[in-house]
Design an enzyme around this catalytic site. Structure first.
Site, PDB file in Angstrom:
ATOM      1  N   GLY A 126       0.823  -1.209   0.000  1.00 12.51           N
ATOM      2  CA  GLY A 126       0.000   0.000   0.000  1.00 12.51           C
ATOM      3  C   GLY A 126       0.855   1.256   0.000  1.00 12.51           C
ATOM      4  O   GLY A 126       2.066   1.210   0.198  1.00 12.51           O
ATOM      5  N   ILE A 176       4.776  -9.484   4.911  1.00 12.59           N
ATOM      6  CA  ILE A 176       4.176 -10.559   5.694  1.00 12.59           C
ATOM      7  C   ILE A 176       3.114 -11.245   4.848  1.00 12.59           C
ATOM      8  O   ILE A 176       2.130 -10.620   4.441  1.00 12.59           O
ATOM      9  CB  ILE A 176       3.569 -10.027   7.001  1.00 12.59           C
ATOM     10  CG1 ILE A 176       4.654  -9.413   7.888  1.00 12.59           C
ATOM     11  CG2 ILE A 176       2.852 -11.150   7.756  1.00 12.59           C
ATOM     12  CD1 ILE A 176       4.137  -8.831   9.184  1.00 12.59           C
ATOM     13  N   CYS A 179      -4.429  -8.319  15.345  1.00 13.87           N
ATOM     14  CA  CYS A 179      -3.437  -8.591  14.300  1.00 13.87           C
ATOM     15  C   CYS A 179      -2.154  -7.818  14.563  1.00 13.87           C
ATOM     16  O   CYS A 179      -1.053  -8.339  14.362  1.00 13.87           O
ATOM     17  CB  CYS A 179      -4.016  -8.226  12.939  1.00 13.87           C
ATOM     18  SG  CYS A 179      -2.950  -8.676  11.563  1.00 13.87           S
ATOM     19  N   GLY A 239       3.460   1.580   8.470  1.00 19.14           N
ATOM     20  CA  GLY A 239       2.778   2.730   7.880  1.00 19.14           C
ATOM     21  C   GLY A 239       1.577   3.199   8.672  1.00 19.14           C
ATOM     22  O   GLY A 239       0.669   3.821   8.117  1.00 19.14           O
ATOM     23  N   CYS A 285      -7.702  -6.715   8.326  1.00 17.38           N
ATOM     24  CA  CYS A 285      -6.267  -6.752   8.073  1.00 17.38           C
ATOM     25  C   CYS A 285      -5.874  -8.045   7.375  1.00 17.38           C
ATOM     26  O   CYS A 285      -6.233  -9.127   7.825  1.00 17.38           O
ATOM     27  CB  CYS A 285      -5.554  -6.633   9.421  1.00 17.38           C
ATOM     28  SG  CYS A 285      -3.782  -6.769   9.351  1.00 17.38           S
TER      29      CYS A 285
END
Length: 358
Positions: free
Chosen positions: A18, A40, A105, A128, A201
């Site tokens: 992103g 990840i 998460c 981020g 997520c």
């Protein structure tokens, strides 16, 4: 964040594909740093059945890392996500509670499983997130809010452990979202105009209801009008509905609001009208407070119970079971299992969070 402070630090960047995490790499590169980047990998268990954006995400992450001469390593946290975060989510919804997978998460995966696999080799883990940190007079590190109230993500970070906060670095936390977009465009990043991800997520385009149906199935039950006790419809399982919900009920003559659940009987209670009084609560209990920096709380606070730009003023009262939140005004859709995130009166420092008790 300056070069002098970071020069001797080993920095890992969690690069998702992103725009936000990509600008993190850009910001560190502008300081003359070349962090190691990590993607990840957490995909659905049967990828052919789920619409997931992970392949495109990895392509974007690879392009950004290459642009700044950084290494990129894929870290597989698939099993940890589906065993830990999914288990937490399903246990909560089966109990009639309202969980937040994104919150867990961060604790269990981004600053948890990743740390066990690779992050332990690094001094700092940069993400981020729209959040900041600061040190107080005693040298204690605090999680503090972003200047962008719409994008601020401290509520999603309020369950991380103190040792995880010590290693956290948020290089874009001082920016507004439009500033991050502008920086991405100035740098000609491949994902500068890519839309922000929505939903849970790591689940890409997977719909939350499909996620629940996959693991809990369906269990038809009655929808009952709270005031009259009249059965007015059917639902597919109480776990598909949350307290305060208005849309997606499929009932005529609305609006209808979900105001209560009977988990054992699998009954959803609704109330008719526009924002009925039964959909509001001003005083509610929270339990098992998770402290971020210090293990004490002020009496006057601001708080959030969902991801919104608003910080709500309240008085906090300690009890034998935990704490009582006495909001200054009634709050819509207070649901057991939600996280109540607590801030100081100026909604600057985050103290941590606790589950709203049944």
């Amino acid at each position: 964040m300056n070069q002098e402070e970071l020069r001797d630090k080993r920095i890992a960047v969690l690069l998702s594909g992103g725009v936000d995490s990509s600008v993190v790499v850009c910001e560190l590169a502008r300081l003359g740093l070349h962090p190691d980047c990590f993607y990840i990998k957490i995909g659905p268990e049967e990828e052919e059945q789920w619409d997931c954006t992970s392949e495109e995400d990895l392509e974007m992450a690879t392009a950004v890392a290459r642009k700044y001469g950084c290494s990129l390593e894929v870290v597989d946290c698939h099993q940890e996500y589906w065993s830990q975060v999914t288990r937490y989510t399903m246990e909560k919804v089966k109990a009639g509670l309202t969980p937040n997978p994104d919150v867990m998460c961060n604790q269990l995966i981004k600053f948890g499983a990743f740390h066990q696999k690779r992050g332990h080799d690094y001094d700092l883990i940069a993400t981020g997130h729209y959040a900041q940190t600061e040190l107080d007079e005693q040298g204690r590190k605090w999680l503090t809010t972003s200047p962008d109230p719409v994008k601020d993500q401290t509520d999603f970070l309020a369950q991380i452990h103190n040792w995880q906060l010590q290693k956290a670095l948020f290089p874009i936390g001082h920016y507004m979202k439009d500033e991050v977009r502008r920086l991405a465009e100035q740098e000609h990043l491949v994902n500068a105009r890519r839309k922000d991800s929505q939903g849970i997520c790591f689940l890409g385009k997977i719909n939350y209801s499909e996620y629940l149906r996959r693991y809990l199935g369906e269990q038809p039950g009655n929808v009952v009008e709270l005031e009259s006790g009249r059965i007015i419809g059917q639902h597919r399982g109480h776990w598909f509905h949350t307290i305060g919900q208005r849309k997606g009920m499929g009932l005529g003559g609305g609006p209808w609001f979900v105001v209560k659940k009977d988990v054992e009987q699998n009954i959803i209670y609704v109330s008719h009208g526009y924002d009925p009084a039964t959909a509001y609560k001003q005083h509610f209990a929270i339990r098992d407070f998770h402290f971020l920096t210090v293990d004490e709380l002020p009496t006057r606070i601001t708080f959030k119970i969902r991801h919104t730009p608003d910080y709500l003023p309240a008085t906090l009262e300690a009890t034998a079971q935990g704490h009582m939140v006495h909001a200054d005004a009634p709050i819509h859709g207070v649901a057991p299992g939600q996280f109540c995130v607590v801030y100081d009166e100026k909604h600057h420092r985050c103290y941590g969070s606790a589950e709203i008790a049944p």
